[in-house]
Scaffold this active site. Structure first.
Site, PDB file in Angstrom:
ATOM      1  N   ALA A  95      11.993  -9.191 -59.242  1.00 62.41           N
ATOM      2  CA  ALA A  95      12.471  -8.148 -58.332  1.00 62.41           C
ATOM      3  C   ALA A  95      11.821  -6.812 -58.639  1.00 62.41           C
ATOM      4  CB  ALA A  95      13.991  -8.033 -58.442  1.00 62.41           C
ATOM      5  N   GLY A 118       5.898  -6.157  -0.539  1.00 58.93           N
ATOM      6  CA  GLY A 118       5.763  -6.246  -1.997  1.00 58.93           C
ATOM      7  C   GLY A 118       6.940  -5.663  -2.758  1.00 58.93           C
ATOM      8  N   ASN A 177       0.932  -4.326 -45.101  1.00 61.64           N
ATOM      9  CA  ASN A 177      -0.184  -4.934 -44.372  1.00 61.64           C
ATOM     10  C   ASN A 177      -1.191  -3.916 -43.879  1.00 61.64           C
ATOM     11  OD1 ASN A 177       1.705  -3.897 -42.565  1.00 61.64           O
ATOM     12  ND2 ASN A 177       1.037  -5.264 -40.933  1.00 61.64           N
ATOM     13  N   ARG A 213       9.860   7.535  -2.915  1.00 59.66           N
ATOM     14  CA  ARG A 213      11.254   7.650  -3.359  1.00 59.66           C
ATOM     15  C   ARG A 213      11.466   7.204  -4.803  1.00 59.66           C
ATOM     16  NH1 ARG A 213      13.533   4.561   1.864  1.00 59.66           N
ATOM     17  NH2 ARG A 213      11.354   3.910   1.941  1.00 59.66           N
ATOM     18  N   SER A 247      13.929  -9.442 -54.924  1.00 60.78           N
ATOM     19  CA  SER A 247      14.289  -8.337 -54.035  1.00 60.78           C
ATOM     20  C   SER A 247      13.416  -7.111 -54.288  1.00 60.78           C
ATOM     21  CB  SER A 247      15.754  -7.955 -54.253  1.00 60.78           C
ATOM     22  OG  SER A 247      16.566  -9.025 -53.835  1.00 60.78           O
ATOM     23  N   ALA A 282       0.815  -1.226   0.000  1.00 60.40           N
ATOM     24  CA  ALA A 282       0.000   0.000   0.000  1.00 60.40           C
ATOM     25  C   ALA A 282       0.843   1.267   0.000  1.00 60.40           C
ATOM     26  CB  ALA A 282      -0.931  -0.002   1.203  1.00 60.40           C
ATOM     27  N   ASN A 300      13.347   0.648  -3.011  1.00 59.92           N
ATOM     28  CA  ASN A 300      12.712   1.905  -2.597  1.00 59.92           C
ATOM     29  C   ASN A 300      12.976   3.034  -3.583  1.00 59.92           C
ATOM     30  OD1 ASN A 300      11.855   0.851   0.057  1.00 59.92           O
ATOM     31  ND2 ASN A 300      14.062   0.712   0.376  1.00 59.92           N
ATOM     32  N   ASN A 359      16.740  -6.251   8.994  1.00 63.21           N
ATOM     33  CA  ASN A 359      15.407  -6.822   8.833  1.00 63.21           C
ATOM     34  C   ASN A 359      15.032  -6.852   7.349  1.00 63.21           C
ATOM     35  OD1 ASN A 359      12.691  -7.549   9.120  1.00 63.21           O
ATOM     36  ND2 ASN A 359      12.058  -5.413   9.448  1.00 63.21           N
TER      37      ASN A 359
HETATM   38  C1  UD1 Z   1      10.848  -1.746   6.057  1.00 61.78           C
HETATM   39  C2  UD1 Z   1      11.080  -2.156   7.513  1.00 61.78           C
HETATM   40  C3  UD1 Z   1      12.580  -2.262   7.749  1.00 61.78           C
HETATM   41  C4  UD1 Z   1      13.203  -3.270   6.785  1.00 61.78           C
HETATM   42  C5  UD1 Z   1      12.845  -2.934   5.332  1.00 61.78           C
HETATM   43  C6  UD1 Z   1      13.230  -4.108   4.446  1.00 61.78           C
HETATM   44  C7  UD1 Z   1       9.258  -1.302   8.858  1.00 61.78           C
HETATM   45  C8  UD1 Z   1       8.803  -0.270   9.814  1.00 61.78           C
HETATM   46  N1  UD1 Z   1      10.485  -1.202   8.395  1.00 61.78           N
HETATM   47  O1  UD1 Z   1      11.389  -0.454   5.851  1.00 61.78           O
HETATM   48  O2  UD1 Z   1      12.809  -2.692   9.097  1.00 61.78           O
HETATM   49  O3  UD1 Z   1      14.598  -3.294   6.952  1.00 61.78           O
HETATM   50  O4  UD1 Z   1      11.440  -2.703   5.177  1.00 61.78           O
HETATM   51  O5  UD1 Z   1      13.080  -3.805   3.091  1.00 61.78           O
HETATM   52  O6  UD1 Z   1       8.491  -2.211   8.587  1.00 61.78           O
HETATM   53  N2  UD1 Z   1       3.604  -0.402   3.220  1.00 61.78           N
HETATM   54  C9  UD1 Z   1       2.230  -0.419   3.312  1.00 61.78           C
HETATM   55  N3  UD1 Z   1       1.605   0.521   4.073  1.00 61.78           N
HETATM   56  C10 UD1 Z   1       2.289   1.465   4.763  1.00 61.78           C
HETATM   57  C11 UD1 Z   1       3.694   1.483   4.654  1.00 61.78           C
HETATM   58  C12 UD1 Z   1       4.313   0.537   3.892  1.00 61.78           C
HETATM   59  O7  UD1 Z   1       1.561  -1.265   2.730  1.00 61.78           O
HETATM   60  O8  UD1 Z   1       1.646   2.283   5.439  1.00 61.78           O
HETATM   61  C13 UD1 Z   1       4.252  -1.399   2.395  1.00 61.78           C
HETATM   62  C14 UD1 Z   1       5.031  -0.805   1.231  1.00 61.78           C
HETATM   63  O9  UD1 Z   1       4.248  -0.750   0.065  1.00 61.78           O
HETATM   64  C15 UD1 Z   1       6.204  -1.765   1.067  1.00 61.78           C
HETATM   65  C16 UD1 Z   1       6.370  -2.354   2.441  1.00 61.78           C
HETATM   66  O10 UD1 Z   1       5.192  -2.099   3.148  1.00 61.78           O
HETATM   67  O11 UD1 Z   1       5.926  -2.795   0.137  1.00 61.78           O
HETATM   68  C17 UD1 Z   1       7.585  -1.778   3.172  1.00 61.78           C
HETATM   69  O12 UD1 Z   1       7.408  -0.382   3.312  1.00 61.78           O
HETATM   70  P1  UD1 Z   1       8.622   0.622   3.097  1.00 61.78           P
HETATM   71  O13 UD1 Z   1       8.114   1.973   3.306  1.00 61.78           O
HETATM   72  O14 UD1 Z   1       9.323   0.315   1.860  1.00 61.78           O
HETATM   73  O15 UD1 Z   1       9.518   0.215   4.382  1.00 61.78           O
HETATM   74  P2  UD1 Z   1      11.076   0.444   4.566  1.00 61.78           P
HETATM   75  O16 UD1 Z   1      11.308   1.859   4.937  1.00 61.78           O
HETATM   76  O17 UD1 Z   1      11.785  -0.075   3.401  1.00 61.78           O
HETATM   77 CA    CA Z   2      11.158  -0.935   1.464  1.00 62.59          CA
END
Ligand code: UD1
Ligand code: CA
Length: 456
Positions: free
Chosen positions: A408, A103, A371, A18, A390, A13, A229, A172
């Site tokens: 040709a 995702g 065509n 970025r 040709s 979501a 990101n 993580n």
């Molecule tokens: C997140 C983790 C971080 C980890 C990293 C790995 C958290 C707080 N942080 O950071 O610890 O090292 O991923 O890639 O979880 N999303 C939603 N709704 C929201 C926010 C995000 O669905 O409100 C979804 C985004 O679409 C994305 C995923 O969650 O697919 C991760 O969100 P993102 O903002 O990319 O988190 P990071 O800052 O990368």
């Molecule tokens: Ca991310």
């Protein structure tokens, strides 16, 4: 022991600010397929009981792309913890494990996810299993804080981390497994008092520890866990997937003369003993049969290439091109929605679209199937064993019979019967000695002009 049920929650979501894009982040393609579909493809072999994709409002294109997977809508992007909460209703009365995946992590393998799920079942059954990795550049990833015994104590987001926490190399990945009921219980306890004012999913580890529940880390190779990101990270993901696809092609028995210059799509199928030259790009939906040769600098999409066929150098095959066994497609040839039957040759500078070229037919250099009349597309059908001279224009709809010969430079607007000769160009005239007389006359004129100038 009966297998525990498992549901996946895929978070998608986020706005992906970025990326600086109109396209939702998870729809950006890697190897020709949106990131979110890579994640769903990784889940498929796990045969989970359910998979819910969390999207933001108005992300209809993503919902359509992930169908038939159910979608949950997170009304406002208030963080990953809030996003998982949004899936609660869609999971209904589900009991079992929940596997959370982001995702934007397209390089994950099914084997790694299996290890995460297996760790949940291993005694003494950790309440939460988190997939960790050690990236070369830990950048802004959340850091995994371990206890002395190696179990997981907390996940600290980079922005909220102290200096010593930032020095931790173990990060993580975003993949987590926990009992679904416990997961939602712990999520009910988190708040948004942090640097981003978001509800962090990662905070559930500290909440579990507060209940004295044990949490564990499973480690995976960094090249699987890149989170995308930014466009720069998208390029890194693309490079990683391309490297895998090249390796798979080589392991499958293909020769790549310069692997790093060949670009595949996730679904490219390459047979054994295929040779691929430098600078070849495969778009979606390509199948290359055994022993075929794709010479340098070809662009190929939506095409089937038969065994032993030779394509290129510098050929373009567009969707619907079917190249028969042993057929030859040469330089500067474009084929679209056309079948080139076995043994036929289209070797130089031709466009063959909406057509059939019969077996063993030879298409001369610069042949064009016309065509399109500006409004409608029409077909050209060329029989077997025909010879097209040709620089011929075949104005569709038109049929050339088996064994026919076209002189040709012809513009063919009417059907040609089998074994006929058709020529439409003006007949050749010859004036004996004309060129020599012409040159003499012109030289004389030139000389006369020079003399006149000198007298001025
Ligand atoms: C997140 C983790 C971080 C980890 C990293 C790995 C958290 C707080 N942080 O950071 O610890 O090292 O991923 O890639 O979880 N999303 C939603 N709704 C929201 C926010 C995000 O669905 O409100 C979804 C985004 O679409 C994305 C995923 O969650 O697919 C991760 O969100 P993102 O903002 O990319 O988190 P990071 O800052 O990368
Ligand atoms: Ca991310």
């Amino acid at each position: 022991m009966t297998q525990r049920k498992t549901a996946a929650v895929i978070l998608a979501a986020g706005k992906g600010t970025r990326m600086k894009s109109r396209l939702p982040k998870v729809m950006h393609p890697v190897a020709g397929r949106p990131m979110i579909l890579h994640v769903l493809a990784t889940l498929r072999p796990l045969k989970l009981d359910r998979a819910v994709v969390v999207l933001g409002p108005g992300m209809d294109a993503v919902a359509a792309a992930v169908a038939p997977h159910p979608v949950a809508i997170q009304a406002k992007q208030r963080g990953t913890g809030d996003a998982v909460m949004a899936a609660r209703q869609a999971l209904g009365r589900f009991t079992g494990d929940a596997l959370v995946i982001y995702g934007d992590t397209p390089l994950l393998s099914p084997a790694t996810l299996r290890r995460v799920l297996a760790a949940r079942r291993r005694l003494p059954r950790p309440a939460i299993v988190v997939l960790g990795f050690e990236p070369a550049d830990p950048a802004a990833y959340g850091r995994l804080v371990l206890a002395r015994d190696g179990s997981l104590d907390a996940i600290v987001e980079y922005r909220d981390a102290s200096r010593p926490e930032r020095a931790i190399g173990l990060c993580n990945s975003g993949v987590m497994a926990a009992d679904a009921r416990l997961l939602f219980e712990l999520l009910g306890e988190i708040d948004n008092r942090n640097a981003k004012r978001e509800y962090y999913l990662t905070d559930i580890v500290a909440r579990a520890r507060a209940r004295n529940l044990r949490c564990a880390v499973v480690r995976a190779p960094a090249d699987e866990l890149l989170g995308v990101n930014s466009r720069a990270e998208l390029a890194l993901a693309e490079a990683a997937v391309q490297a895998r696809l090249r390796k798979a092609a080589l392991e499958g028995g293909a020769t790549l003369l310069d692997p790093s210059s060949v670009y595949f799509t996730h679904d490219t199928e390459i047979g054994r003993d295929v040779t691929i030259g430098p600078g070849v790009v495969f778009g979606p939906g390509v199948r290359v049969g055994e022993g075929a040769e794709i010479r340098a600098f070809c662009h190929i999409e939506g095409a089937v290439i038969g065994p032993g066929a030779v394509v290129g150098p510098f050929a373009r095959l567009r969707p619907g091109a079917v190249i028969g066994a042993g057929a030859h497609i040469g330089n500067y040839v474009e084929i679209k929605q056309a079948t080139i039957e076995p043994g036929a040759k289209v070797n130089h500078l031709s466009y063959i679209g909406d057509a059939r070229v019969g077996a063993d037919t030879n298409i001369g250099a610069g042949t064009i199937t016309c065509n399109y009349d500006g409004f409608l597309k029409s077909r050209t059908d060329i029989g077997r064993g025909a010879f097209i001279g040709s620089n011929t224009a075949l104005v569709a709809p038109v049929t050339i019979g088996d064994g026919a010969i076209i002189g040709a430079g012809s513009v063919i607007t009417r059907d040609v019967a089998a074994d006929s000769l058709a020529v439409t160009r003006a007949e050749q005239r010859e004036a004996k000695g004309w060129a020599a007389r012409y040159r003499r006359r012109k030289l004389a004129q030139k000389a006369a002009r020079k003399t006149a100038k000198g007298q001025d």
